[in-house]
Design a protein around this motif. Structure first.
Motif, PDB file in Angstrom:
ATOM      1  N   THR A 294      26.126  45.759  43.287  1.00  0.00           N
ATOM      2  CA  THR A 294      27.000  44.690  42.998  1.00  0.00           C
ATOM      3  C   THR A 294      26.777  43.391  43.618  1.00  0.00           C
ATOM      4  O   THR A 294      26.955  42.322  42.996  1.00  0.00           O
ATOM      5  N   VAL A 295      25.797  43.392  44.571  1.00  0.00           N
ATOM      6  CA  VAL A 295      25.441  42.076  45.228  1.00  0.00           C
ATOM      7  C   VAL A 295      24.489  41.409  44.091  1.00  0.00           C
ATOM      8  O   VAL A 295      24.645  40.212  43.950  1.00  0.00           O
ATOM      9  N   VAL A 298      26.612  40.037  41.339  1.00  0.00           N
ATOM     10  CA  VAL A 298      27.374  38.887  42.054  1.00  0.00           C
ATOM     11  C   VAL A 298      26.356  37.650  41.926  1.00  0.00           C
ATOM     12  O   VAL A 298      26.730  36.631  41.493  1.00  0.00           O
ATOM     13  N   LYS A 300      23.805  37.199  40.306  1.00  0.00           N
ATOM     14  CA  LYS A 300      23.450  36.986  38.872  1.00  0.00           C
ATOM     15  C   LYS A 300      24.634  36.017  38.381  1.00  0.00           C
ATOM     16  O   LYS A 300      24.386  34.956  37.522  1.00  0.00           O
ATOM     17  N   ALA A 301      25.702  36.560  38.498  1.00  0.00           N
ATOM     18  CA  ALA A 301      27.146  35.988  37.920  1.00  0.00           C
ATOM     19  C   ALA A 301      27.275  34.364  38.696  1.00  0.00           C
ATOM     20  O   ALA A 301      27.738  33.628  38.026  1.00  0.00           O
ATOM     21  N   PRO A 389      25.017  41.528  35.066  1.00  0.00           N
ATOM     22  CA  PRO A 389      26.048  41.194  36.269  1.00  0.00           C
ATOM     23  C   PRO A 389      27.426  41.858  35.857  1.00  0.00           C
ATOM     24  O   PRO A 389      28.239  42.466  36.470  1.00  0.00           O
ATOM     25  N   ALA A 390      27.733  42.047  34.139  1.00  0.00           N
ATOM     26  CA  ALA A 390      28.823  42.468  33.883  1.00  0.00           C
ATOM     27  C   ALA A 390      29.063  43.987  34.164  1.00  0.00           C
ATOM     28  O   ALA A 390      29.964  44.724  34.799  1.00  0.00           O
ATOM     29  N   MET A 393      29.401  44.809  37.992  1.00  0.00           N
ATOM     30  CA  MET A 393      30.758  44.727  38.420  1.00  0.00           C
ATOM     31  C   MET A 393      31.517  46.025  38.308  1.00  0.00           C
ATOM     32  O   MET A 393      32.454  46.178  39.049  1.00  0.00           O
ATOM     33  N   GLN A 394      31.079  47.020  37.396  1.00  0.00           N
ATOM     34  CA  GLN A 394      31.662  48.057  37.348  1.00  0.00           C
ATOM     35  C   GLN A 394      31.197  49.151  38.403  1.00  0.00           C
ATOM     36  O   GLN A 394      30.041  49.109  38.546  1.00  0.00           O
TER      37      GLN A 394
END
Lengths: 786, 235
Positions: A294-295, A298, A300-301, A389-390, A393-394
């Protein structure tokens, strides 16, 4: 400082024990690189410089005494650049002690260049007075002899007083030993080297105008082998006893054996350490990237590029590499001198040695660390590039679950297992790769730990088996001139000996087809008990009336076995070849040889009872009793040899302890990191268990049982791995004409290694226990912080 | 309202799960104007997050295209797409996704050091009301405070568009209202375009425009002549 770098530092702080464990492994690798390579380069450089400066001979030949023209003629050979005749003989010396030590006297021509001793103090003999000798430094120091002292040389039933004109060092005697059985420990107290003027030596040993050895320098463009062949051809049939190349010269062989081992260690040990640290870094980073899914999403987002994210994790690997390398190289640099002096100068006389640091090793070490750390880091974190990134997030999809083999094949057994055991087994079978790494880690640590025990075991076998089982005499005596049965009886009477077994020993040329070897052939009495033999199948055998016993190395070199014939010839047989059947192949760890009965030897030489030496069994010190027996050239005491080896064993044990400790560091670094990764991965799972009512102890037991299982498999794998590694090491480096080590399976080593590895695992589990106690499992369950 | 900043044309997105194709978005078209405050509502699985991810350059559509300030995102390479997310987009996540090893200030710094035209960090922290919590780690903050840090992180880059995925989903009612009010305030003060996705229909009334999604399609679109202040929303 950039925010991501701060995160990195705090991550390091959180996993400091893991970080430290890897740093230690890298540091050990780099330390080994700097220490071993510098020690090798210093020793090898000093040896080459010394050989060059003092013109250490490429070839040596021994022959029955001949006029110097005989040697001078050999200078005309195109393969030979220089040739010098000299006299070499073994005598004894009265230096004012009860026991007369043996002196290997080397008499050099005054104007010669080859094998010149390096004068440390005084002047070379013959320059001022004929009755002078120069003594090798080790012997002079051990016996407290100084320039100007007087000693008596005992030659041909006479005591000749000489003055010590110099204390010297010699390229020919960096490691002064009488024979290969002394390879583990020179004896400077009872064995020394004395250099004398050639004319003086010729007079006192009764070889006026003659020489009995020649030394050669090979001409440029010619190989040692071709020169050896040329000398052998030119001298063959003219009293030649043997030709020795520099490679087989005892001192050079002993030094090269160690420098060769050092070179091999210098090139392999650092790589092994770095490879292990790479495996641990790989595991750690792979797990870190998985946990930071997740990090990464994030980052990358927010707008961090793949390269920037990748670099964030690579810095972790680079950080470990940098700190480890720096630490290792600094400590290594500080250790070069003490290690060189303790492990090498203690034994070798290297007057030109200068302990220097090769700074290019710093560059090499840095590059190696960079390659290992960056390579591993890139490989471990390559999934960073795949995380979008998408997706990140999941929540990650749970790994696929299915019934394992045990569950499918033995459902009843499975149903009886406790829940925590099932959990553990499922975990192991689901993470086979990680479990395999843990097993390999234990096996590797086991291998490292078992090797020094094997080394000690083999040394023990050589030393004690050799002298308890095979060579059971107390003293080996050699004579200046062969003596008869009556002479033996006289010695028995003089020294009041209980048991004496005369022997005859000469160098022979052994041939089988195109295969050809120079080998000492020893004749022993039939029914003798002081030297025993065991064939390759472990059966006791005795000296055959006819035929020859051949040692394993020589049997291999000549490609002969029981039933084959071997052709033996010597100057003593006037080069006449005798067909002798091989009766059996025997074990011989140190040196190589062939063994016949007195009868067979006498049939070959045509001589009657002319013994060149004897084995003696006596509880008294016959060196004292026979101190006036002038025909006795040397007396070797087995007890004293064993004592010398025992002294050296202290150093070997120190070396082995270092290896064992390194094995411990490896075991800890690998197992602790694997266990920690396991805990990190399953924090949520363990948290759920806590909520269900399991306590920390139960969770600890799951990890403990997993490690016990990995340890058991690791030990099972490690035992043959350790044995095979040792066999490979021995076969690669030790099986030569001089040393032919047996490698039996050594249960004691395995027991010791098993206990130590279990001890290391216990230490790891103690650290893991602390880690579990400090984990806030409930927080892990409720939070989704990254 | 001023010019169009984002235009999505006929977006479709399919996921393959084993042998099954799942349509997450079906022929969705949308225009977003600069400075607009849009609320997209819909139940779970309606395609809201997929749409947001595609608009934010975090995911690519199976078909259709997204035009941002005249540039087709499909034509951008990986580094240009990263640059797009870096400079133009600010993300706010339902579960904050802060770095636990960094303080509130450092979490925001993580974003500000990426761009040259970032807002003043202290000013942003003051704006989200966290001046006195700047040196705290996420574990020392409440959910609302963590979400404020996440908003500050997104805002500090001074992006053109703020994309908020269920920003109140993990918060209690009162904290949720405060976060929504903050987002509206930032929209007004900085002129930042804000797109919020939520399953909470009540939030729809505070947007300049509301889009309702169901089964991967926009089934309703409504302009709010008089958007409600966040404080007056009740659920």
């Amino acid at each position: 400082m950039r925010a991501l770098d701060k995160r990195l530092l705090r991550t390091v702080d959180r996993s400091r024990l893991q970080f430290l464990a890897i740093i230690v492994v890298i540091a050990l690798g780099l330390m080994a690189l700097v220490v071993l390579n510098n020690a090798y380069q210093n020793l090898d450089g000093a040896m080459s410089d010394y050989y060059e400066r003092q013109s250490f001979a490429h070839l040596f030949s021994e022959f029955v005494p001949q006029p110097p023209d005989y040697v001078e003629g050999l200078r005309d050979l195109p393969e030979i650049r220089e040739a010098e005749g000299r006299i070499v003989t073994d005598i004894r010396a009265d230096i004012g002690r009860d026991i007369h030590p043996e002196l290997h006297m080397v008499a050099l021509p005054e104007e010669g260049d080859i094998n010149r001793p390096l004068v440390l103090q005084g002047h070379l003999p013959g320059q001022k007075d004929r009755n002078e000798v120069a003594l090798l430094a080790g012997f002079a120091e051990e016996n407290d002899l100084q320039v100007g002292d007087e000693i008596d040389l005992i030659v041909r039933e006479e005591a000749i007083r000489v003055r010590v004109s110099a204390v010297v060092s010699s390229p020919e005697f960096l490691y002064p030993i009488t024979d290969i059985s002394r390879v583990f420990a020179p004896d400077n107290e009872y064995y020394g080297i004395a250099f004398a003027d050639l004319d003086f030596a010729a007079d006192i040993v009764g070889m006026p105008g003659q020489v009995n050895q020649a030394t050669f320098m090979v001409a440029e463009g010619h190989s040692l082998e071709s020169a050896e062949e040329a000398v052998r051809d030119a001298m063959g049939g003219r009293g030649l006893m043997r030709v020795i190349t520099r490679d087989d010269q005892l001192s050079h062989y002993s030094v090269s054996l160690r420098t060769g081992q050092l070179e091999d260690l210098a090139s392999s040990i650092p790589l092994i350490f770095l490879a292990i640290s790479a495996v641990i870094i790989y595991m750690l980073l792979m797990r870190m990237v998985e946990a930071d899914r997740t990090v990464i999403g994030v980052l990358k987002a927010i707008g961090y590029s793949d390269g920037e994210v990748l670099m964030h994790y690579l810095k972790y690997a680079l950080g470990m590499g940098f700190v480890g390398a720096l630490l290792g190289m600094v400590i290594g640099h500080l250790l070069v001198r003490p290690v060189t002096e303790t492990f090498f100068l203690e034994f070798f006389d290297m007057p030109l040695l200068q302990v220097q640091t090769d700074w290019s090793l710093i560059i090499l070490g840095s590059l190696l660390t960079l390659v290992f750390c960056v390579g591993t880091g890139m490989w471990a974190t390559r999934t960073v590039l795949q995380i979008t990134p998408a997706d990140a997030m999941q929540p990650a999809a749970p790994p696929p679950g299915q019934k394992n083999l045990l569950e499918r094949w033995f459902p009843r057994l499975w149903s009886w297992l406790a829940f925590t055991t099932k959990l553990m087994l499922r975990q192991l079978l689901r993470n086979k790769k990680r479990f395999a790494l843990a097993v390999l880690g234990v096996a590797f640590a086991y291998t490292l730990v078992v090797l020094p025990f094997y080394m000690l075991g083999i040394l023990d076998a050589i030393v004690f088996e050799q002298f308890d089982e095979f060579e059971v005499y107390d003293y080996a005596v050699s004579f200046n001139e062969p003596i008869s049965e009556a002479g033996i009886a006289q010695i028995r009477e003089e020294a009041d000996l209980k048991q004496i077994e005369p022997l005859i020993e000469y160098p022979f040329e052994a041939r089988n087809g195109w295969r050809n070897e120079t080998v000492p052939v020893r004749a022993l009495p039939e029914g003798g008990t002081l030297q025993r033999f065991q064939n390759a199948r472990g059966q006791r055998i005795s000296i055959p009336t006819s035929g020859v016993l051949v040692c394993e190395y020589m049997a291999g070199a000549l490609n002969v076995g029981p039933g084959d014939d071997v052709l033996l010839s010597s100057h003593i047989t006037d080069e006449h070849e005798h067909h002798i059947p091989v009766k059996d192949v025997i074990r011989q760890d140190l040196g190589s040889g062939m063994y016949v009965s007195h009868q067979t030897m006498q049939a070959m030489t045509g001589d009657g009872d002319a013994y060149t030496g004897a084995f003696v069994q006596s509880t008294d010190d016959i060196r004292y009793r026979l101190r006036h027996a002038f025909n006795v050239k040397s007396i070797t005491s087995v007890d004293q040899m064993v004592e010398g080896i025992d002294e050296m064993m202290g150093l070997v044990i120190a070396l082995c302890t270092i290896l064992v400790l390194m094995g411990g560091v490896f075991a800890f670094a690998i197992l602790f990191n694997i266990a920690t990764v396991g805990i990190m991965e399953r924090t949520r799972e363990f948290s759920s268990m806590r909520v269900l009512g399991y306590d920390r102890k139960s969770i600890y037991h799951i990890i403990l049982h997993e490690n016990i299982l990995a340890t058991i498999f690791g030990l099972i794998l490690g035992a043959p791995m350790g044995h095979m590694t040792f066999v490979a090491v021995v076969e690669a480096f030790q099986r030569t004409e001089m040393i032919y080590l047996p490698v039996p399976f050594h249960p004691g080593s395995h027991v010791a290694a098993t206990m130590l590895v279990c001890g290391f695992v216990a230490l790891v589990m103690m650290a893991v226990r602390v880690k579990i106690r400090n984990l806030d499992l409930l927080e892990a369950l409720s939070s989704r912080m990254t | 309202m001023s010019d169009e900043i984002i235009r999505a044309e006929n977006l479709s997105k399919e996921y393959v799960q084993g042998d099954v194709r799942v349509g997450a978005l079906q022929d969705v078209s949308l225009e977003v104007r600069t400075g607009e405050f849009i609320v997209i509502v819909g139940p779970s699985g309606s395609g809201k997050s997929t749409l947001l991810n595609i608009l934010g350059g975090m995911d690519v559509p199976t078909s259709g295209r997204v035009i941002y300030a005249g540039r087709d995102l499909a034509e951008l390479n990986e580094s240009e797409l990263t640059e797009y997310r870096r400079s133009e987009i600010g993300f706010v996540f339902q579960l904050y996704n802060l770095m636990s090893a960094l303080t509130a200030r450092e979490n925001v710094q993580l974003a500000t050091e990426l761009v040259s035209g970032a807002l003043d960090l202290d000013e942003v922290m003051e704006k989200v009301g966290l001046t006195d919590r700047m040196e705290h780690f996420p574990s020392q903050m409440s959910g609302g405070e963590q979400q404020r840090v996440a908003i500050a992180r997104a805002l500090a880059k001074n992006p053109g568009v703020l994309l908020c995925d269920e920003p109140t989903g993990a918060l209690d009612y009162e904290t949720g209202i405060r976060i929504l009010a903050l987002l509206r305030e930032l929209n007004c003060d900085y002129g930042t375009t804000v797109i919020i996705i939520t399953h909470n229909l009540a939030v729809a009334d505070m947007g300049d425009r509301m889009l309702r999604m169901r089964s991967g399609q926009i089934v309703e679109q409504r302009e709010n002549e008089e958007p409600l202040p966040a404080e007056r929303i009740v659920w």
